[in-house]
Motif scaffolding. Structure first.
Motif, PDB file in Angstrom:
ATOM      1  N   LEU A 261       0.722  -1.028   0.016  1.00 42.12           N
ATOM      2  CA  LEU A 261       0.012   0.022  -0.082  1.00 42.12           C
ATOM      3  C   LEU A 261       0.721   1.137  -0.036  1.00 42.12           C
ATOM      4  CD1 LEU A 261      -2.510  -1.101   2.483  1.00 42.12           C
ATOM      5  CD2 LEU A 261      -2.720  -1.142   0.166  1.00 42.12           C
ATOM      6  N   ALA A 262       0.590   2.236  -0.694  1.00 40.47           N
ATOM      7  CA  ALA A 262       1.349   3.546  -0.636  1.00 40.47           C
ATOM      8  C   ALA A 262       0.089   4.596  -0.402  1.00 40.47           C
ATOM      9  CB  ALA A 262       1.792   3.605  -2.158  1.00 40.47           C
ATOM     10  N   ALA A 263       0.606   5.417   0.334  1.00 39.09           N
ATOM     11  CA  ALA A 263      -0.316   6.517   0.882  1.00 39.09           C
ATOM     12  C   ALA A 263      -0.467   7.794  -0.093  1.00 39.09           C
ATOM     13  CB  ALA A 263       0.165   7.055   2.246  1.00 39.09           C
ATOM     14  N   SER A 264      -1.653   8.338  -0.281  1.00 43.63           N
ATOM     15  CA  SER A 264      -1.645   9.370  -1.368  1.00 43.63           C
ATOM     16  C   SER A 264      -1.512   9.076  -2.486  1.00 43.63           C
ATOM     17  CB  SER A 264      -0.806  10.442  -1.127  1.00 43.63           C
ATOM     18  OG  SER A 264      -0.888  11.125   0.388  1.00 43.63           O
ATOM     19  N   GLU A 265      -1.874   7.683  -2.869  1.00 44.11           N
ATOM     20  CA  GLU A 265      -1.726   7.394  -4.534  1.00 44.11           C
ATOM     21  C   GLU A 265      -2.935   6.603  -4.712  1.00 44.11           C
ATOM     22  OE1 GLU A 265       1.810   5.110  -5.298  1.00 44.11           O
ATOM     23  OE2 GLU A 265       2.971   6.754  -4.652  1.00 44.11           O
ATOM     24  N   PHE A 266      -3.589   6.645  -5.977  1.00 38.90           N
ATOM     25  CA  PHE A 266      -4.474   5.744  -6.407  1.00 38.90           C
ATOM     26  C   PHE A 266      -3.981   4.467  -6.920  1.00 38.90           C
ATOM     27  CE2 PHE A 266      -5.996  10.223  -6.795  1.00 38.90           C
ATOM     28  CZ  PHE A 266      -7.097   9.938  -6.115  1.00 38.90           C
ATOM     29  N   GLY A 267      -4.720   3.220  -7.188  1.00 38.81           N
ATOM     30  CA  GLY A 267      -4.622   2.179  -7.522  1.00 38.81           C
ATOM     31  C   GLY A 267      -4.404   1.215  -6.431  1.00 38.81           C
ATOM     32  N   ASN A 268      -4.364   1.503  -5.253  1.00 44.14           N
ATOM     33  CA  ASN A 268      -4.294   0.448  -4.154  1.00 44.14           C
ATOM     34  C   ASN A 268      -5.531  -0.342  -4.222  1.00 44.14           C
ATOM     35  OD1 ASN A 268      -1.743   1.363  -2.972  1.00 44.14           O
ATOM     36  ND2 ASN A 268      -2.862   3.100  -2.166  1.00 44.14           N
TER      37      ASN A 268
ATOM     38  N   THR B 122      -0.323   2.945  11.011  1.00 46.31           N
ATOM     39  CA  THR B 122      -1.598   3.070  10.554  1.00 46.31           C
ATOM     40  C   THR B 122      -1.753   4.137   9.517  1.00 46.31           C
ATOM     41  OG1 THR B 122      -2.151   4.397  12.332  1.00 46.31           O
ATOM     42  CG2 THR B 122      -2.380   2.572  12.819  1.00 46.31           C
ATOM     43  N   TYR B 123      -3.125   4.159   8.858  1.00 41.07           N
ATOM     44  CA  TYR B 123      -3.219   5.018   7.696  1.00 41.07           C
ATOM     45  C   TYR B 123      -4.592   5.865   8.306  1.00 41.07           C
ATOM     46  CZ  TYR B 123      -0.438   2.119   5.178  1.00 41.07           C
ATOM     47  OH  TYR B 123       0.774   1.269   4.576  1.00 41.07           O
TER      48      TYR B 123
ATOM     49  N   TYR C 175      -8.164   3.867  -1.196  1.00 45.33           N
ATOM     50  CA  TYR C 175      -7.301   4.973  -1.198  1.00 45.33           C
ATOM     51  C   TYR C 175      -7.093   5.503   0.326  1.00 45.33           C
ATOM     52  CZ  TYR C 175      -5.916   9.990  -1.390  1.00 45.33           C
ATOM     53  OH  TYR C 175      -5.229  11.085  -1.184  1.00 45.33           O
ATOM     54  N   LEU C 176      -5.610   5.951   0.631  1.00 43.24           N
ATOM     55  CA  LEU C 176      -5.149   6.093   1.867  1.00 43.24           C
ATOM     56  C   LEU C 176      -4.680   7.635   1.826  1.00 43.24           C
ATOM     57  CD1 LEU C 176      -3.069   2.861   2.545  1.00 43.24           C
ATOM     58  CD2 LEU C 176      -5.456   3.341   3.386  1.00 43.24           C
TER      59      LEU C 176
END
Length: 339
Positions: free
Chosen positions: A144-151, A168-169, A159-160
């Motif tokens: 998971l990557a924060a502030s990125e679409f496609g998760n 945590t997110y 979306y995180l």
């Protein structure tokens, strides 16, 4: 006789350790380099690398101990020969058979240890290692990557907003589009829990909306758990016999069983060659002991690997019997007839 037996074993032990440690270190480095290639696919901590190393430890010991014993026992007799101690023993009426009987005990003990290693420990360690790598590969697919679409999380688009220091997110949104309904979930906080291959997304303080052409629903929640079972191909394991008799990787296990069985027998069936190569007359013989040791190991390994495709399981009795008879013939010609 007991003192003489202890003296020979003492010389064998010191040489065994001095040869085993370098071989073990070299083998460990080779396997660690091999394990390091996993880091190109999965992320491994130092502790996880250590776990993988412990899993391959039975294999490292198996391929170093038989060779070490053959080299150490041969060089032990060669050292005693160069010091003229062997000649003195024979002059006192001690037969070469006494030396062989002295070496036979540690050879049998080592063969038993090797048999337990490959038949019991090796399957267990192999299954654990395979399952661990498979589990880590499956886990690596969920990055998971924060502030990125496609998760994504299972069937959910995710979306995180940002990642917190505690792992945590925050500002989390999930969307799932089904045939007749679309679901949107928002939460203030999300935590990923990995429980033996089952990923759980724990959402805190959020709202959920479900809407279709016929209805619209809304709910508030304090805690919500969403599960996603990772597709991990784990090998089941109950007992060593189940591992060896299963059809999974049957060809590989057949070759492994034949090779490991013959390597387990190598310390015992090579004792005649140990005496033939190691016992020399320092004054009258030019010994090529190191060349003979190297050639013997290469020949044995070559026959073990080369005959498997032709004789299959008959390779074990064929090599074991023929190697013993050939070794005894050489022993009679070079040692018994001379000393």
């Amino acid at each position: 006789m007991n003192r003489l037996r202890s003296y020979i074993i003492s010389n064998l032990s010191s040489l065994f350790l001095s040869i085993f440690m370098p071989l073990f270190t070299i083998a460990s480095v080779i396997f660690l380099i091999k394990l390091a290639t996993y880091t190109a696919v999965i992320q491994l901590s130092i502790w996880e690398m250590a776990k993988l190393y412990f899993f391959v430890l039975p294999e490292i010991l198996f391929y170093t101990l038989p060779v070490t014993f053959f080299i150490a026992s041969t060089l032990t007799l060669f050292k005693l020969s160069n010091d003229n101690e062997i000649v003195v023993l024979f002059s006192l009426g001690i037969k070469p058979a006494f030396i062989l009987k002295t070496l036979l005990r540690p050879a049998i003990l080592l063969s038993l240890v090797l048999s337990i290693d490959f038949f019991i420990l090796f399957p267990h360690a192999t299954v654990l290692s395979s399952n661990f790598v498979s589990y880590k590969k499956s886990e690596a697919k969920f990055n998971l990557a924060a502030s990125e679409f496609g998760n994504s999380f299972g069937d959910w688009l995710l979306y995180l907003g940002k990642k917190n220091l505690d792992g945590t997110y925050s500002q989390v949104f999930l969307f799932n589009k089904k045939k007749k309904e679309e679901i949107l979930i928002s939460a203030q906080k999300a935590e990923i829990i990995n429980d033996s291959g089952i990923l759980r997304l724990k959402l805190s303080d959020g709202e959920g909306y479900g809407y279709s052409t016929e209805s619209f629903t809304q709910m508030n929640f304090t805690t919500m758990l969403i599960n996603d079972t990772m597709k991990t191909s784990l090998t089941t394991y109950r007992a060593p016999l189940d591992y060896w008799l299963s059809d999974d990787r049957a060809d590989s296990k057949r070759h492994m069983f034949i090779t490991d069985t013959l390597l387990s027998l190598f310390p015992i069936i090579s004792l005649f060659l140990v005496a033939s190569i190691g016992i020399v007359h320092a004054r009258h013989q030019k010994s090529g002991v190191y060349l003979f040791i190297f050639a013997t190991i290469i020949l044995y390994y070559g026959l073990t690997l080369g005959l498997q495709d032709i004789l299959v399981y008959y390779t074990i009795p064929t090599i074991a019997i023929s190697w013993t008879l050939l070794s005894y013939f050489i022993y009679r010609k070079t040692i018994v007839n001379r000393f």
